[in-house]
Design a protein around this motif. Structure first.
Motif, PDB file in Angstrom:
ATOM      1  N   THR A 109       0.966  -1.290  -0.109  1.00 11.29           N
ATOM      2  CA  THR A 109      -0.066   0.096   0.003  1.00 11.29           C
ATOM      3  C   THR A 109       0.840   1.209  -0.152  1.00 11.29           C
ATOM      4  O   THR A 109       2.138   1.290   0.498  1.00 11.29           O
ATOM      5  N   TYR A 110       0.213   2.286  -0.570  1.00 17.62           N
ATOM      6  CA  TYR A 110       1.056   3.584  -0.504  1.00 17.62           C
ATOM      7  C   TYR A 110       0.046   4.847  -0.224  1.00 17.62           C
ATOM      8  O   TYR A 110      -1.040   4.831  -0.840  1.00 17.62           O
ATOM      9  N   ASP A 111       0.369   5.381   0.844  1.00 17.92           N
ATOM     10  CA  ASP A 111      -0.573   6.762   1.085  1.00 17.92           C
ATOM     11  C   ASP A 111      -0.049   7.869   0.311  1.00 17.92           C
ATOM     12  O   ASP A 111       1.221   8.036   0.532  1.00 17.92           O
ATOM     13  N   LYS A 112      -0.858   8.971  -0.235  1.00 16.32           N
ATOM     14  CA  LYS A 112      -0.199   9.950  -1.052  1.00 16.32           C
ATOM     15  C   LYS A 112       0.574  10.903  -0.209  1.00 16.32           C
ATOM     16  O   LYS A 112      -0.057  11.267   1.107  1.00 16.32           O
ATOM     17  N   ILE A 113       1.421  11.344  -0.495  1.00 17.75           N
ATOM     18  CA  ILE A 113       2.241  12.259   0.420  1.00 17.75           C
ATOM     19  C   ILE A 113       1.871  13.666  -0.027  1.00 17.75           C
ATOM     20  O   ILE A 113       1.691  14.553   1.160  1.00 17.75           O
ATOM     21  N   HIS A 114       1.829  13.998  -1.090  1.00 17.48           N
ATOM     22  CA  HIS A 114       1.656  15.588  -1.290  1.00 17.48           C
ATOM     23  C   HIS A 114      -0.098  15.774  -1.621  1.00 17.48           C
ATOM     24  O   HIS A 114      -0.463  15.171  -2.481  1.00 17.48           O
ATOM     25  N   LEU A 115      -0.419  16.501  -0.923  1.00 15.69           N
ATOM     26  CA  LEU A 115      -2.024  16.639  -0.774  1.00 15.69           C
ATOM     27  C   LEU A 115      -2.092  18.249  -1.590  1.00 15.69           C
ATOM     28  O   LEU A 115      -1.570  19.064  -1.625  1.00 15.69           O
ATOM     29  N   PHE A 116      -3.226  18.080  -2.453  1.00 13.90           N
ATOM     30  CA  PHE A 116      -3.554  18.935  -3.307  1.00 13.90           C
ATOM     31  C   PHE A 116      -4.502  20.192  -2.721  1.00 13.90           C
ATOM     32  O   PHE A 116      -5.771  20.071  -2.408  1.00 13.90           O
ATOM     33  N   ASP A 117      -3.861  21.313  -2.241  1.00 16.12           N
ATOM     34  CA  ASP A 117      -4.315  22.075  -1.501  1.00 16.12           C
ATOM     35  C   ASP A 117      -4.000  23.658  -2.517  1.00 16.12           C
ATOM     36  O   ASP A 117      -3.029  24.173  -2.411  1.00 16.12           O
ATOM     37  N   VAL A 118      -4.966  23.869  -3.349  1.00 15.82           N
ATOM     38  CA  VAL A 118      -4.774  24.833  -4.277  1.00 15.82           C
ATOM     39  C   VAL A 118      -5.861  25.890  -4.567  1.00 15.82           C
ATOM     40  O   VAL A 118      -7.138  25.443  -4.579  1.00 15.82           O
ATOM     41  N   ASP A 119      -5.683  27.106  -5.347  1.00 16.77           N
ATOM     42  CA  ASP A 119      -6.755  27.887  -5.784  1.00 16.77           C
ATOM     43  C   ASP A 119      -6.473  28.294  -7.169  1.00 16.77           C
ATOM     44  O   ASP A 119      -5.305  28.923  -7.474  1.00 16.77           O
ATOM     45  N   LEU A 120      -6.965  27.581  -8.234  1.00 16.02           N
ATOM     46  CA  LEU A 120      -6.747  27.722  -9.419  1.00 16.02           C
ATOM     47  C   LEU A 120      -7.228  28.852 -10.086  1.00 16.02           C
ATOM     48  O   LEU A 120      -8.305  29.431  -9.710  1.00 16.02           O
ATOM     49  N   PRO A 121      -6.664  29.279 -11.206  1.00 10.62           N
ATOM     50  CA  PRO A 121      -7.352  30.304 -12.094  1.00 10.62           C
ATOM     51  C   PRO A 121      -8.681  30.429 -12.534  1.00 10.62           C
ATOM     52  O   PRO A 121      -9.412  31.387 -12.795  1.00 10.62           O
ATOM     53  N   THR A 122      -9.167  29.078 -12.594  1.00  5.76           N
ATOM     54  CA  THR A 122     -10.811  28.896 -13.068  1.00  5.76           C
ATOM     55  C   THR A 122     -11.654  29.151 -11.788  1.00  5.76           C
ATOM     56  O   THR A 122     -12.847  29.056 -12.226  1.00  5.76           O
ATOM     57  N   GLY A 123     -11.088  29.425 -10.644  1.00  4.87           N
ATOM     58  CA  GLY A 123     -12.126  29.682  -9.701  1.00  4.87           C
ATOM     59  C   GLY A 123     -12.203  28.447  -8.902  1.00  4.87           C
ATOM     60  O   GLY A 123     -12.534  28.371  -7.718  1.00  4.87           O
ATOM     61  N   GLU A 124     -11.745  27.199  -9.334  1.00  5.60           N
ATOM     62  CA  GLU A 124     -11.786  25.879  -8.571  1.00  5.60           C
ATOM     63  C   GLU A 124     -10.922  26.068  -7.384  1.00  5.60           C
ATOM     64  O   GLU A 124      -9.565  26.545  -7.416  1.00  5.60           O
ATOM     65  N   SER A 125     -11.237  25.501  -6.075  1.00  6.30           N
ATOM     66  CA  SER A 125     -10.442  25.476  -4.976  1.00  6.30           C
ATOM     67  C   SER A 125     -10.479  24.198  -4.269  1.00  6.30           C
ATOM     68  O   SER A 125     -11.753  23.722  -4.066  1.00  6.30           O
ATOM     69  N   TRP A 126      -9.477  23.682  -4.137  1.00  8.24           N
ATOM     70  CA  TRP A 126      -9.356  22.158  -3.554  1.00  8.24           C
ATOM     71  C   TRP A 126      -8.408  22.222  -2.205  1.00  8.24           C
ATOM     72  O   TRP A 126      -7.365  22.918  -2.296  1.00  8.24           O
ATOM     73  N   ARG A 127      -8.772  21.654  -1.275  1.00  8.25           N
ATOM     74  CA  ARG A 127      -8.142  21.568   0.210  1.00  8.25           C
ATOM     75  C   ARG A 127      -8.239  19.973   0.477  1.00  8.25           C
ATOM     76  O   ARG A 127      -9.206  19.735   1.446  1.00  8.25           O
ATOM     77  N   GLU A 128      -7.381  19.290  -0.036  1.00 13.66           N
ATOM     78  CA  GLU A 128      -7.119  17.863   0.214  1.00 13.66           C
ATOM     79  C   GLU A 128      -7.039  17.585   1.839  1.00 13.66           C
ATOM     80  O   GLU A 128      -7.513  16.547   2.235  1.00 13.66           O
ATOM     81  N   SER A 129      -6.226  18.459   2.158  1.00 10.69           N
ATOM     82  CA  SER A 129      -5.624  18.181   3.793  1.00 10.69           C
ATOM     83  C   SER A 129      -6.841  18.619   4.536  1.00 10.69           C
ATOM     84  O   SER A 129      -6.693  18.280   5.961  1.00 10.69           O
ATOM     85  N   ALA A 130      -8.048  19.026   4.115  1.00  7.16           N
ATOM     86  CA  ALA A 130      -9.002  19.495   5.085  1.00  7.16           C
ATOM     87  C   ALA A 130      -9.614  18.062   5.603  1.00  7.16           C
ATOM     88  O   ALA A 130     -10.345  17.751   6.698  1.00  7.16           O
ATOM     89  N   SER A 131      -9.460  16.887   4.471  1.00  6.65           N
ATOM     90  CA  SER A 131     -10.116  15.554   4.940  1.00  6.65           C
ATOM     91  C   SER A 131      -9.094  14.313   5.221  1.00  6.65           C
ATOM     92  O   SER A 131      -9.042  13.487   5.655  1.00  6.65           O
ATOM     93  N   TYR A 132      -7.872  14.479   4.514  1.00  2.21           N
ATOM     94  CA  TYR A 132      -6.861  13.595   4.379  1.00  2.21           C
ATOM     95  C   TYR A 132      -5.676  13.762   5.162  1.00  2.21           C
ATOM     96  O   TYR A 132      -5.194  14.930   5.235  1.00  2.21           O
ATOM     97  N   ALA A 133      -5.171  12.905   5.680  1.00  3.86           N
ATOM     98  CA  ALA A 133      -3.602  12.777   6.333  1.00  3.86           C
ATOM     99  C   ALA A 133      -2.484  12.489   5.303  1.00  3.86           C
ATOM    100  O   ALA A 133      -2.941  11.406   4.507  1.00  3.86           O
ATOM    101  N   PRO A 134      -1.587  13.161   5.358  1.00  2.00           N
ATOM    102  CA  PRO A 134      -0.470  12.936   4.129  1.00  2.00           C
ATOM    103  C   PRO A 134       0.213  11.653   4.634  1.00  2.00           C
ATOM    104  O   PRO A 134       0.429  11.261   5.803  1.00  2.00           O
ATOM    105  N   GLY A 135       0.705  10.710   3.579  1.00  2.00           N
ATOM    106  CA  GLY A 135       1.614   9.743   3.682  1.00  2.00           C
ATOM    107  C   GLY A 135       3.027  10.319   4.103  1.00  2.00           C
ATOM    108  O   GLY A 135       3.263  11.542   3.865  1.00  2.00           O
ATOM    109  N   SER A 136       3.837   9.402   4.456  1.00  6.21           N
ATOM    110  CA  SER A 136       5.108   9.920   4.565  1.00  6.21           C
ATOM    111  C   SER A 136       6.255   8.797   4.156  1.00  6.21           C
ATOM    112  O   SER A 136       7.592   9.026   4.315  1.00  6.21           O
ATOM    113  N   ARG A 137       5.862   7.763   3.589  1.00  2.25           N
ATOM    114  CA  ARG A 137       6.787   6.825   3.210  1.00  2.25           C
ATOM    115  C   ARG A 137       6.683   6.529   1.593  1.00  2.25           C
ATOM    116  O   ARG A 137       5.533   6.262   1.059  1.00  2.25           O
ATOM    117  N   ALA A 138       7.904   6.617   0.798  1.00  2.00           N
ATOM    118  CA  ALA A 138       8.020   6.319  -0.574  1.00  2.00           C
ATOM    119  C   ALA A 138       8.098   4.614  -0.519  1.00  2.00           C
ATOM    120  O   ALA A 138       8.674   3.884   0.310  1.00  2.00           O
TER     121      ALA A 138
END
Length: 284
Positions: A109-138
């Motif tokens: 198994t692998y848990d996603k390390i880098h979480l998608f917390d961005v505000d895009l020029p299209t107006g889309e706003s995503w905060r993956e860290s609001a719900s998900y814990a980051p992984g730490s292991r490659a």
């Protein structure tokens, strides 16, 4: 070695998504593949947190994972489940990838390390860290049908140090399951995947979500495979619910690395330090 990629448009019903993966497993097996790759969030895509909450389970209780394991065993096919949202031990969610062997056993198994917390020029706003814990292991998985398999998920693509670490750990193929937005996909998807393949001198396999989803979002699609010279071996475009096939020649990696041994040329260097700017000379 023949592999298959499943380009999904996952919806808000995990049972329907599991059934789609089961059909893809059968199609991949019939097409002669030894391993099937599915996208990020194969089991559920739903930005309505209240509606989605009842569908989140611990790894051992997740019904989509159970059905995929059973289907993999019945077909005698390895499956890389790009990711599922599962409850972690601390109660938060993990964006977790699974490598399942042809006996239905979970090899890694692998848990996603880098979480998608961005505000895009299209107006889309995503905060993956609001719900998900980051992984730490490659993670590099040994002895899969595609040799040594490195694991990443979606936004990890923008962090080349992770790909370099996987290559240096012996990865021959790196999986990049994704649910890229349309705007970032149009700008960067092909560019970054080919760049990571060239930098690491290996195969990159990227199964992607594509199309308009039940929760209203749209994803870019274009599931693809890039070779170690940056060559594009497969691109599923904007197809929906499609299984694509490609044959990987792992000997190509040694050929490319012998011709341009960039991995061997990497050197350690001192950290960057700001340099003082010399002022104007003063008269004695």
């Amino acid at each position: 070695m023949r592999i298959a990629l499943f380009q999904m448009t996952s919806g808000i019903d995990p049972a329907a998504n599991a059934a789609a993966i089961e059909r893809a497993i059968g199609e991949a097996k019939a097409g002669g593949a030894a391993m099937l790759f599915t996208p990020e969030m194969s089991g559920l895509i739903d930005k309505d947190r209240e509606r989605a909450a009842p569908h989140y389970h611990g790894q051992g209780e997740d019904p989509v994972l159970a059905r995929v394991r059973a289907a993999a065993k019945a077909a005698g096919l390895w499956v890389h489940v790009g990711s599922l949202a599962v409850r972690a031990d601390d109660g938060r969610l993990a964006n977790r990838a699974f490598v399942i062997d042809d006996a239905g056993e979970i090899r890694a198994t692998y848990d996603k390390i880098h979480l998608f917390d961005v505000d895009l020029p299209t107006g889309e706003s995503w905060r993956e860290s609001a719900s998900y814990a980051p992984g730490s292991r490659a993670v590099v998985v040994e002895e899969t049908p595609v040799g040594r398999l490195g694991l990443t998920i979606c936004y990890d693509l923008r962090f080349p140090a992770l790909f370099a670490a996987l290559a240096e750990a012996g990865a021959e193929v790196i999986a990049v399951p994704a649910a890229f937005t349309v705007s970032t996909g149009e700008a960067h998807w092909h560019l970054l995947l080919r760049a990571r393949a060239v930098e690491a001198e290996l195969f990159v396999v990227a199964a992607a979500q594509g199309g308009r989803h039940e929760d209203g979002r749209a994803t870019y699609g274009h599931s693809l495979v890039a070779g170690p010279w940056g060559e594009l071996l497969l691109d599923l475009g904007d197809a929906h619910g499609t299984v694509g096939f490609v044959d990987l020649d792992l000997e190509r990696i040694a050929e490319v690395r012998s011709r341009l041994p960039a991995l061997k040329h990497r050197r350690e260097f001192d950290p960057v330090r700001p340099m003082a700017v010399a002022g104007p000379a003063t008269a004695p």
